[in-house]
Design a protein around this motif. Structure first.
Motif, mmCIF file in Angstrom:
data_model
loop_
_atom_site.group_PDB
_atom_site.id
_atom_site.type_symbol
_atom_site.label_atom_id
_atom_site.label_comp_id
_atom_site.label_asym_id
_atom_site.label_seq_id
_atom_site.Cartn_x
_atom_site.Cartn_y
_atom_site.Cartn_z
ATOM 1 N N LYS A 1 -5.731 -5.924 4.189
ATOM 2 C CA LYS A 1 -4.508 -5.170 3.882
ATOM 3 C C LYS A 1 -3.914 -5.587 2.542
ATOM 4 O O LYS A 1 -3.297 -4.777 1.849
ATOM 5 C CB LYS A 1 -3.470 -5.375 4.983
ATOM 6 C CG LYS A 1 -3.748 -4.553 6.208
ATOM 7 C CD LYS A 1 -2.479 -4.390 7.013
ATOM 8 C CE LYS A 1 -2.671 -3.359 8.090
ATOM 9 N NZ LYS A 1 -1.500 -3.235 8.945
ATOM 10 N N GLN B 1 0.837 -1.206 0.000
ATOM 11 C CA GLN B 1 0.000 0.000 0.000
ATOM 12 C C GLN B 1 0.873 1.258 0.000
ATOM 13 O O GLN B 1 0.633 2.191 -0.742
ATOM 14 C CB GLN B 1 -0.908 -0.013 1.220
ATOM 15 C CG GLN B 1 -2.136 0.829 1.012
ATOM 16 C CD GLN B 1 -3.077 0.785 2.207
ATOM 17 O OE1 GLN B 1 -2.873 0.046 3.165
ATOM 18 N NE2 GLN B 1 -4.116 1.587 2.149
ATOM 19 N N ARG B 2 1.911 1.259 0.806
ATOM 20 C CA ARG B 2 2.731 2.480 0.830
ATOM 21 C C ARG B 2 3.879 2.461 -0.176
ATOM 22 O O ARG B 2 4.501 3.489 -0.409
ATOM 23 C CB ARG B 2 3.232 2.767 2.231
ATOM 24 C CG ARG B 2 4.113 1.743 2.862
ATOM 25 C CD ARG B 2 4.411 2.219 4.303
ATOM 26 N NE ARG B 2 4.776 1.153 5.185
ATOM 27 C CZ ARG B 2 6.016 0.754 5.374
ATOM 28 N NH1 ARG B 2 6.997 1.329 4.716
ATOM 29 N NH2 ARG B 2 6.285 -0.228 6.213
ATOM 30 N N LYS B 3 4.139 1.319 -0.782
ATOM 31 C CA LYS B 3 5.294 1.254 -1.687
ATOM 32 C C LYS B 3 4.925 1.288 -3.164
ATOM 33 O O LYS B 3 5.786 1.493 -4.026
ATOM 34 C CB LYS B 3 6.090 -0.020 -1.396
ATOM 35 C CG LYS B 3 6.875 0.060 -0.087
ATOM 36 C CD LYS B 3 8.118 -0.802 -0.142
ATOM 37 C CE LYS B 3 9.124 -0.399 0.886
ATOM 38 N NZ LYS B 3 10.410 -0.055 0.339
ATOM 39 N N ALA C 1 -3.816 -0.147 -4.310
ATOM 40 C CA ALA C 1 -2.777 0.885 -4.449
ATOM 41 C C ALA C 1 -1.936 0.621 -5.694
ATOM 42 O O ALA C 1 -1.576 1.550 -6.427
ATOM 43 C CB ALA C 1 -1.894 0.905 -3.201
#
Ligand code: SAM
Ligand code: SF4
Ligand code: SF4
Length: 335
Positions: free
Chosen positions: A145, A107-109, A152
């Motif tokens: 998640k 998600q953040r990468k 994402a």
């Protein structure tokens, strides 16, 4: 100069394991009982550096490699993996850079990976049911998640996304149809993988394998399918399209339909051993050459020598029922 092996198979794909560590303990890959707190993972200095990986990659492209897949362990645990991707992106003649991940950090990468030059991503997800998924990843990681990671990646333009589901009899076979249903019409491609007898630690038995044919049968009964042509020769997944136009699935019959004849893959372990088969026993130590004074020409000759002598066809031999060879672990060699 492109190389071929003793069975006339070219070298086309290179899978690079960037770490032997993982934050999951999937029961079929890194069972907790074996990969516990005191498991001797590789110390940092044993791992190939990004410069070393990029050098091997560049030489491998000279020998015919067109596609590189980063894997592990969990590749997104390797710090600054984006830097490596950007370095690989510079290699002329390389068509595609892909990565396989459990999506725990996706998600953040995702955006950074895309910006660095990653072309495609494969996400492993074995069930949409939390209890089942958590019993398989064995670290209580929630489905939500992983789905957020997939979203994402989609938003970052890393699509279409492939979603790998390893199917194990009596464990997640009830999730085959729900998984197909969930991703129908999204453009993403679920690939159902036969549970394989990699390594020695996962307690593999043929009884645990849900065959690719059975997967197709089960989905076809609910959402009619028709077979589709491979995208390219040697594609490992058999493609099936939904008759109603809602996209496609893939099945990877590594156990019941060996595809060694078209196998064009080499694997580089995190510590720089080159394997010419997923079921390889012995890796060839490329790191020793990289850290010696060897020139590019010498390493090139070594790599083409290894591929030129390649005879591997483990899955075919296994189907003939004639071997029980020692093997390396999937988390080490990268799947
Ligand atoms: N950690 C990353 C992940 O899980 O996507 C990358 C490495 S993992 C070893 C690569 C792929 O191998 C995953 O899709 C995983 O499901 C698959 N795999 C691991 N053990 C397997 C087995 N025994 N049979 C079939 N596939 C397996
Ligand atoms: Fe980790 Fe991937 Fe193996 Fe699961 S399959 S334990 S996520 S390396
Ligand atoms: Fe390739 Fe070895 Fe798998 Fe056969 S068993 S398809 S040679 S990796």
């Amino acid at each position: 100069m492109p190389v071929t092996d003793t069975l006339d198979r070219p070298l086309r794909d290179l899978r690079i394991s960037v770490t032997d560590r993982c934050n999951f303990r999937c029961t079929y890959c890194m069972p907790k009982e074996v990969f516990g707190h005191d498991f001797p993972f590789l110390p940092r200095q044993e791992l190939l550096t990004f410069e070393e990986i990029a050098r091997v990659a560049r030489l491998a492209v000279g020998l015919g490699v067109r596609k590189i897949r980063l894997t592990g362990g969990e590749p997104l645990l390797r710090r600054d993996i984006e830097v490596l991707i950007a370095m690989l992106r510079e290699i002329e003649g390389l068509d595609e850079i892909a990565l396989t991940t459990n999506a725990s950090l996706l998600q953040r990468k995702a955006q950074g990976l895309k910006d660095a030059g990653l072309d495609r991503i494969t996400v492993s997800l074995d069930s949409l049911d939390d209890a089942t998924f958590q019993s398989m990843n064995d670290v209580r990681f929630p489905v939500g998640k992983v789905l957020a990671g997939i979203e994402a990646a989609d938003a970052a333009g890393l699509n279409p996304i492939k979603i790998n589901m390893v199917v194990k009899r009596g464990v997640n076979e009830q999730d085959i149809v729900p998984m197909a249903e969930h991703f129908r019409g999204t453009g993403h491609i679920v690939r159902f993988i036969e549970f394989m007898d990699v390594g020695h630690t996962n307690g593999w038995r043929m009884d645990d394998v849900v065959t690719a044919a059975e997967v197709v049968e089960r989905i076809n009964a609910v959402f009619p399918l028709q077979q589709a042509d491979p995208n390219y020769p040697g594609e490992v997944a058999n493609r099936w399209r939904y008759e109603d136009g809602a996209g496609e699935i893939g099945v990877i019959a590594s156990v019941t339909q060996a595809f060694c004849g078209a196998c064009t893959r080499a694997r580089l372990s995190a510590e720089g051993k080159l394997y010419t088969c997923l079921f390889g026993l012995r890796g060839h130590d490329v790191r020793a050459l990289l850290r010696g004074e060897q020139t590019d020409e010498e390493i090139d000759a070594f790599l083409s020598g290894v591929w030129g002598k390649r005879v591997d066809r483990y899955s075919e031999i296994r189907s003939e029922g004639t071997v029980n060879l020692p093997k390396v672990e999937m988390s080490y060699i990268g799947g």
